[in-house]
Design a protein around this motif. Sequence first.
Motif, PDB file in Angstrom:
ATOM      1  N   PHE A  12      47.725   8.326  46.012  1.00 49.18           N
ATOM      2  CA  PHE A  12      46.358   8.109  46.478  1.00 49.18           C
ATOM      3  C   PHE A  12      45.760   6.931  45.717  1.00 49.18           C
ATOM      4  O   PHE A  12      46.187   6.621  44.607  1.00 49.18           O
ATOM      5  CB  PHE A  12      45.485   9.343  46.219  1.00 49.18           C
ATOM      6  N   HIS A  13      44.733   6.320  46.297  1.00 48.92           N
ATOM      7  CA  HIS A  13      44.042   5.231  45.608  1.00 48.92           C
ATOM      8  C   HIS A  13      42.546   5.448  45.699  1.00 48.92           C
ATOM      9  O   HIS A  13      42.050   6.184  46.554  1.00 48.92           O
ATOM     10  CB  HIS A  13      44.412   3.878  46.219  1.00 48.92           C
ATOM     11  N   ASN A  55      43.828  18.873  35.961  1.00 43.08           N
ATOM     12  CA  ASN A  55      44.516  18.073  36.974  1.00 43.08           C
ATOM     13  C   ASN A  55      45.339  18.919  37.948  1.00 43.08           C
ATOM     14  O   ASN A  55      46.125  18.383  38.722  1.00 43.08           O
ATOM     15  CB  ASN A  55      45.381  16.992  36.325  1.00 43.08           C
ATOM     16  N   ASN A  56      45.156  20.242  37.944  1.00 43.52           N
ATOM     17  CA  ASN A  56      45.779  21.116  38.943  1.00 43.52           C
ATOM     18  C   ASN A  56      44.968  21.029  40.230  1.00 43.52           C
ATOM     19  O   ASN A  56      43.763  21.268  40.216  1.00 43.52           O
ATOM     20  CB  ASN A  56      45.810  22.570  38.464  1.00 43.52           C
ATOM     21  N   VAL A  57      45.623  20.677  41.334  1.00 41.41           N
ATOM     22  CA  VAL A  57      44.924  20.504  42.598  1.00 41.41           C
ATOM     23  C   VAL A  57      45.688  21.198  43.722  1.00 41.41           C
ATOM     24  O   VAL A  57      46.868  21.502  43.591  1.00 41.41           O
ATOM     25  CB  VAL A  57      44.737  19.012  42.952  1.00 41.41           C
ATOM     26  N   LYS A  85      48.286  12.876  38.409  1.00 40.16           N
ATOM     27  CA  LYS A  85      48.262  12.036  37.208  1.00 40.16           C
ATOM     28  C   LYS A  85      47.773  10.646  37.601  1.00 40.16           C
ATOM     29  O   LYS A  85      48.113  10.142  38.676  1.00 40.16           O
ATOM     30  CB  LYS A  85      49.666  11.935  36.612  1.00 40.16           C
ATOM     31  N   ILE A  86      47.011  10.033  36.718  1.00 44.38           N
ATOM     32  CA  ILE A  86      46.591   8.650  36.904  1.00 44.38           C
ATOM     33  C   ILE A  86      47.796   7.775  36.552  1.00 44.38           C
ATOM     34  O   ILE A  86      48.465   7.988  35.544  1.00 44.38           O
ATOM     35  CB  ILE A  86      45.387   8.292  36.000  1.00 44.38           C
ATOM     36  N   MET A  87      48.055   6.780  37.388  1.00 49.93           N
ATOM     37  CA  MET A  87      49.230   5.940  37.207  1.00 49.93           C
ATOM     38  C   MET A  87      48.930   4.763  36.281  1.00 49.93           C
ATOM     39  O   MET A  87      47.805   4.266  36.225  1.00 49.93           O
ATOM     40  CB  MET A  87      49.726   5.454  38.568  1.00 49.93           C
ATOM     41  N   GLU A  88      49.965   4.325  35.591  1.00 54.01           N
ATOM     42  CA  GLU A  88      49.872   3.171  34.704  1.00 54.01           C
ATOM     43  C   GLU A  88      49.802   1.888  35.531  1.00 54.01           C
ATOM     44  O   GLU A  88      50.238   1.846  36.680  1.00 54.01           O
ATOM     45  CB  GLU A  88      51.090   3.133  33.776  1.00 54.01           C
ATOM     46  N   LYS A 134      49.120   9.901  41.381  1.00 53.64           N
ATOM     47  CA  LYS A 134      50.270  10.526  42.025  1.00 53.64           C
ATOM     48  C   LYS A 134      50.185  12.022  41.834  1.00 53.64           C
ATOM     49  O   LYS A 134      49.819  12.520  40.777  1.00 53.64           O
ATOM     50  CB  LYS A 134      51.592   9.955  41.527  1.00 53.64           C
ATOM     51  N   LEU A 135      50.482  12.706  42.920  1.00 57.35           N
ATOM     52  CA  LEU A 135      50.485  14.169  42.937  1.00 57.35           C
ATOM     53  C   LEU A 135      51.927  14.618  43.066  1.00 57.35           C
ATOM     54  O   LEU A 135      52.575  14.383  44.093  1.00 57.35           O
ATOM     55  CB  LEU A 135      49.649  14.680  44.111  1.00 57.35           C
ATOM     56  N   GLU A 136      52.432  15.226  42.025  1.00 54.76           N
ATOM     57  CA  GLU A 136      53.779  15.773  42.060  1.00 54.76           C
ATOM     58  C   GLU A 136      53.676  17.184  42.624  1.00 54.76           C
ATOM     59  O   GLU A 136      53.137  18.087  41.992  1.00 54.76           O
ATOM     60  CB  GLU A 136      54.390  15.729  40.671  1.00 54.76           C
TER      61      GLU A 136
END
Length: 159
Positions: free
Chosen positions: A54-55, A70-72, A105-108, A142-144
């Motif tokens: 997502f962005h 961050n649990n969604v 998680k927020i991506m690098e 990113k959502l794993e």
Amino acid sequence: MRRSDREIKEFDKIVEVMRKCDVCRVAINAEKYPYILPLNFGMDVIDGKITLYFHGANEGKKYELLEKNNNVSFEMDCEHRLITDDDNHSCTMEYESVIGYGKIKIMEEEEKYDALVKIMRQYHKEDFPFGKEVIPMTTLMKLEVEGVTGKRRKKNPHK
């Protein structure tokens, strides 16, 4: 699932439904009520694991909430069609849907370009050449996916 006759049990069929969708609704934990966001998305499926991308802008309520938890959960649906039965004065809706859950998680910075490419692939058949100047102004997440189920309602063609 209450209506197991509508359950999509095959992993590949669930992924097929996800590829048809154009919006993913993400529910983030908030203090009293969930905070739900409709988001454009991209996805990867590697070794039976789904990752959603997502962005968004670089600031906002979603990031404050995700920092705390961050649990969604997520939901997406497609293939909507109203079916009416004039003789019986009834109607129903055809659909395909997927729900699931995992951690966002927020991506690098170095991961952002590839994630944007995956998002664009969800909406274009070919790679879309977007301007790289937007990358620093964009947060990528990113959502794993840890669990996912699918459901389908199609009118029985034999009735």
